[in-house]
Design an enzyme around this catalytic site. Structure first.
Site, PDB file in Angstrom:
ATOM      1  N   ARG A   1      -7.510  -0.984  -7.084  1.00 34.94           N
ATOM      2  CA  ARG A   1      -7.839   0.163  -6.215  1.00 34.94           C
ATOM      3  C   ARG A   1      -7.993   1.398  -7.108  1.00 34.94           C
ATOM      4  O   ARG A   1      -7.221   1.568  -8.054  1.00 34.94           O
ATOM      5  CB  ARG A   1      -6.746   0.420  -5.159  1.00 34.94           C
ATOM      6  CG  ARG A   1      -6.659  -0.681  -4.108  1.00 34.94           C
ATOM      7  CD  ARG A   1      -5.749  -0.271  -2.958  1.00 34.94           C
ATOM      8  NE  ARG A   1      -6.394   0.661  -2.046  1.00 34.94           N
ATOM      9  CZ  ARG A   1      -5.757   1.251  -1.040  1.00 34.94           C
ATOM     10  NH1 ARG A   1      -4.465   1.041  -0.833  1.00 34.94           N
ATOM     11  NH2 ARG A   1      -6.407   2.076  -0.230  1.00 34.94           N
TER      12      ARG A   1
ATOM     13  N   ASP B   1      -2.304  10.547  -2.706  1.00 34.44           N
ATOM     14  CA  ASP B   1      -2.621   9.502  -3.683  1.00 34.44           C
ATOM     15  C   ASP B   1      -2.916  10.061  -5.064  1.00 34.44           C
ATOM     16  O   ASP B   1      -2.773   9.364  -6.066  1.00 34.44           O
ATOM     17  CB  ASP B   1      -3.800   8.662  -3.184  1.00 34.44           C
ATOM     18  CG  ASP B   1      -3.338   7.823  -2.007  1.00 34.44           C
ATOM     19  OD1 ASP B   1      -3.269   8.368  -0.892  1.00 34.44           O
ATOM     20  OD2 ASP B   1      -2.985   6.654  -2.216  1.00 34.44           O
TER      21      ASP B   1
ATOM     22  N   ASN C   1      -5.841  12.254  -0.204  1.00 38.10           N
ATOM     23  CA  ASN C   1      -4.966  11.439   0.654  1.00 38.10           C
ATOM     24  C   ASN C   1      -5.856  10.710   1.647  1.00 38.10           C
ATOM     25  O   ASN C   1      -7.092  10.895   1.669  1.00 38.10           O
ATOM     26  CB  ASN C   1      -3.916  12.313   1.354  1.00 38.10           C
ATOM     27  CG  ASN C   1      -2.845  11.478   2.047  1.00 38.10           C
ATOM     28  OD1 ASN C   1      -2.334  10.513   1.474  1.00 38.10           O
ATOM     29  ND2 ASN C   1      -2.525  11.797   3.290  1.00 38.10           N
ATOM     30  N   LYS C   2      -5.235   9.905   2.472  1.00 40.45           N
ATOM     31  CA  LYS C   2      -5.952   9.069   3.438  1.00 40.45           C
ATOM     32  C   LYS C   2      -7.029   9.858   4.181  1.00 40.45           C
ATOM     33  O   LYS C   2      -6.814  11.011   4.566  1.00 40.45           O
ATOM     34  CB  LYS C   2      -4.929   8.497   4.421  1.00 40.45           C
ATOM     35  CG  LYS C   2      -5.452   7.591   5.491  1.00 40.45           C
ATOM     36  CD  LYS C   2      -6.327   6.477   4.989  1.00 40.45           C
ATOM     37  CE  LYS C   2      -5.672   5.616   3.943  1.00 40.45           C
ATOM     38  NZ  LYS C   2      -6.624   4.721   3.232  1.00 40.45           N
TER      39      LYS C   2
ATOM     40  N   ARG D   1       0.851  -1.181   0.000  1.00 36.64           N
ATOM     41  CA  ARG D   1       0.000   0.000   0.000  1.00 36.64           C
ATOM     42  C   ARG D   1       0.891   1.236   0.000  1.00 36.64           C
ATOM     43  O   ARG D   1       2.099   1.144   0.181  1.00 36.64           O
ATOM     44  CB  ARG D   1      -0.969  -0.007   1.202  1.00 36.64           C
ATOM     45  CG  ARG D   1      -0.257  -0.417   2.461  1.00 36.64           C
ATOM     46  CD  ARG D   1      -0.445   0.412   3.670  1.00 36.64           C
ATOM     47  NE  ARG D   1      -0.461   1.814   3.505  1.00 36.64           N
ATOM     48  CZ  ARG D   1       0.643   2.580   3.575  1.00 36.64           C
ATOM     49  NH1 ARG D   1       1.838   2.084   3.767  1.00 36.64           N
ATOM     50  NH2 ARG D   1       0.532   3.889   3.437  1.00 36.64           N
ATOM     51  N   GLY D   2       0.228   2.399  -0.180  1.00 35.24           N
ATOM     52  CA  GLY D   2       0.987   3.621  -0.393  1.00 35.24           C
ATOM     53  C   GLY D   2       1.116   3.789  -1.904  1.00 35.24           C
ATOM     54  O   GLY D   2       1.510   2.846  -2.605  1.00 35.24           O
ATOM     55  N   ALA D   3       0.783   5.005  -2.386  1.00 34.73           N
ATOM     56  CA  ALA D   3       0.650   5.191  -3.841  1.00 34.73           C
ATOM     57  C   ALA D   3       1.875   4.721  -4.645  1.00 34.73           C
ATOM     58  O   ALA D   3       1.724   3.930  -5.586  1.00 34.73           O
ATOM     59  CB  ALA D   3       0.322   6.657  -4.120  1.00 34.73           C
TER      60      ALA D   3
ATOM     61  N   GLN E   1      -2.802   2.828   9.726  1.00 32.40           N
ATOM     62  CA  GLN E   1      -1.485   2.900   9.070  1.00 32.40           C
ATOM     63  C   GLN E   1      -0.513   3.748   9.883  1.00 32.40           C
ATOM     64  O   GLN E   1       0.699   3.509   9.869  1.00 32.40           O
ATOM     65  CB  GLN E   1      -1.620   3.501   7.655  1.00 32.40           C
ATOM     66  CG  GLN E   1      -2.254   2.586   6.639  1.00 32.40           C
ATOM     67  CD  GLN E   1      -3.749   2.785   6.541  1.00 32.40           C
ATOM     68  OE1 GLN E   1      -4.403   3.196   7.500  1.00 32.40           O
ATOM     69  NE2 GLN E   1      -4.327   2.477   5.390  1.00 32.40           N
TER      70      GLN E   1
HETATM   71  O1  MRU Z   1      -4.870   3.135   1.851  1.00 31.88           O
HETATM   72  P1  MRU Z   1      -3.393   3.375   1.815  1.00 31.88           P
HETATM   73  O2  MRU Z   1      -2.696   2.905   3.048  1.00 31.88           O
HETATM   74  O3  MRU Z   1      -2.751   2.863   0.551  1.00 31.88           O
HETATM   75  O4  MRU Z   1      -3.263   4.957   1.786  1.00 31.88           O
HETATM   76  C1  MRU Z   1      -1.979   5.509   1.643  1.00 31.88           C
HETATM   77  C2  MRU Z   1      -1.944   6.981   1.767  1.00 31.88           C
HETATM   78  O5  MRU Z   1      -2.942   7.642   1.885  1.00 31.88           O
HETATM   79  C3  MRU Z   1      -0.569   7.618   1.658  1.00 31.88           C
HETATM   80  O6  MRU Z   1      -0.538   8.814   2.377  1.00 31.88           O
HETATM   81  C4  MRU Z   1      -0.255   7.916   0.191  1.00 31.88           C
HETATM   82  O7  MRU Z   1      -0.481   6.817  -0.625  1.00 31.88           O
HETATM   83  C5  MRU Z   1       1.142   8.374   0.016  1.00 31.88           C
HETATM   84  S1  MRU Z   1       2.350   7.099   0.251  1.00 31.88           S
HETATM   85  C6  MRU Z   1       3.860   7.802  -0.093  1.00 31.88           C
END
Ligand code: MRU
Length: 355
Positions: A95, A243, A253-254, A52-54, A202
């Site tokens: 996703r 994201d 973002n999250k 996970r994470g973009a 997270q």
């Molecule tokens: O649902 P996730 O854990 O994939 O969400 C991730 C985020 O929101 C991060 O802040 C984003 O992807 C940046 S990661 C460098």
């Protein structure tokens, strides 16, 4: 203590051509590396947030499409391209919000289309090379984001962050956490506040873990404590990853990020978004065009505890991301420099340097 920045690669290909993923759903309790080779396994790993994470999602998808296309029995370019397209569509359905997923798959397609004159074996090798390039470039990009972001910070700053935009969300260093790691090397001694980041934690499971392992001064707070921590003067900057950034600077973002930005404005604390330019989607005019992932409400009512955390069958709403209005963002830190308002001009100027 060995820092995860130096020791952990959350997404990589091994010599046997298996995708090795650090299963992020098991952290901080267990460090388990998955060995994946089928597209179904990789789709599942993305969907279930094992990766996970973009940026990390994009890297995993690039390896995924290579590994599956490698198995194609096609003997002509057209046949191989058909298989590639099916694989691309499938991985793209894992996703919806992080644009790096689509960016990486498109980049893999562009590479494929440059190789039309080559043999099938050569084309497959080119896909592998491109996926490796995507991962290696991400490391350099994140380091550069860290250097630019560090120029905004002073030693001893209190920094609030949300979710996990750290080394395990990328090839290395992270985005929002990159300046913290680079600052540590230079003796900045930041005090980081990590929002726990409900519902999937997270911040608690991943950010608090990786910063603690790296010897960074990190304090975990519940999401609803950000206001008091800011009011008490403990935060001099908010740094978050993202994201997808729309052309006008609106940023997905999250879930919970936009609320933090509103609080930061109230307390006059600078709010920075750290993002590789691969996260900027100039096809989206504004944040309204960014698709927001809706996840299973069970993540709110059942996760992480053996016993239910809410009454059986209660309705729950679980958007995984929100959009922060560009007017609340002090600056967007990219690998090519920092974009300031008006973002419509500053972002496009930076994007033009890489596309
Ligand atoms: O649902 P996730 O854990 O994939 O969400 C991730 C985020 O929101 C991060 O802040 C984003 O992807 C940046 S990661 C460098």
């Amino acid at each position: 203590m060995t820092s995860p920045v130096e020791t952990i690669q959350s997404v990589q290909l091994n010599k046997e051509d298996e995708l090795i993923l650090l299963d992020q759903t098991l952290l901080p309790n267990k460090k388990v590396f998955l060995h994946l080779s089928t597209i179904k396994e990789i789709w599942d790993a993305i969907y279930h947030l094992k990766v996970r994470g973009a940026p990390a999602i994009g890297i995993a998808a690039a390896y995924g499409i290579y590994l599956e296309t490698k198995k194609s029995k096609a003997v002509t370019f057209t046949g191989l391209y058909d298989d590639f397209q099916k694989n691309k569509q499938y991985l793209a359905s894992s996703r919806p919000t992080a644009v790096n997923l689509f960016w990486a798959l498109n980049r893999m397609e562009e590479r494929l289309l440059k190789e039309t004159e080559k043999s099938i074996t050569e084309i497959k090798n080119a896909l592998k090379e491109e996926a490796e390039k995507i991962r290696m470039e991400d490391e350099l990009v994140c380091r550069s984001i860290g250097e630019h972001a560090l120029s905004l910070l002073k030693p001893g700053f209190g920094i609030l962050t949300h979710c996990n935009a750290g080394t395990i969300a990328t090839a290395k260093y992270g985005t929002a956490l990159a300046p913290i790691y680079l600052g540590k090397e230079q003796g900045y001694e930041f005090k980081v506040f990590a929002d726990e980041t409900r519902p999937l934690l997270q911040g608690a499971r991943l950010t608090a873990w990786e910063l603690q392992e790296a010897g960074v001064d990190v304090t975990l707070i519940c999401d609803n404590m950000a206001s008091i921590v800011m009011k008490e003067g403990k935060v001099q900057a908010v740094l978050v990853g993202c994201d997808r950034v729309a052309a006008n600077g609106d940023t997905a973002n999250k879930i919970g990020t936009s609320g933090l930005a509103i609080l930061a404005k109230h307390y006059q604390i600078p709010f920075y978004v750290c993002a590789p330019l691969s996260t900027v989607d100039i096809e989206c005019d504004t944040g309204d065009d960014i698709p927001i992932e809706l996840r299973n409400p069970d993540e709110i009512t059942k996760s992480w505890y053996e016993k239910p955390m809410a009454p059986k069958n209660v309705k729950a709403y679980n958007p995984a991301f929100d959009v922060t209005d560009h007017e609340l963002i002090t600056g967007i830190v990219t690998e090519k420099g920092i974009a300031y308002p008006p973002y419509k001009d500053s972002l496009i100027n930076l994007v033009k340097q890489v596309r």
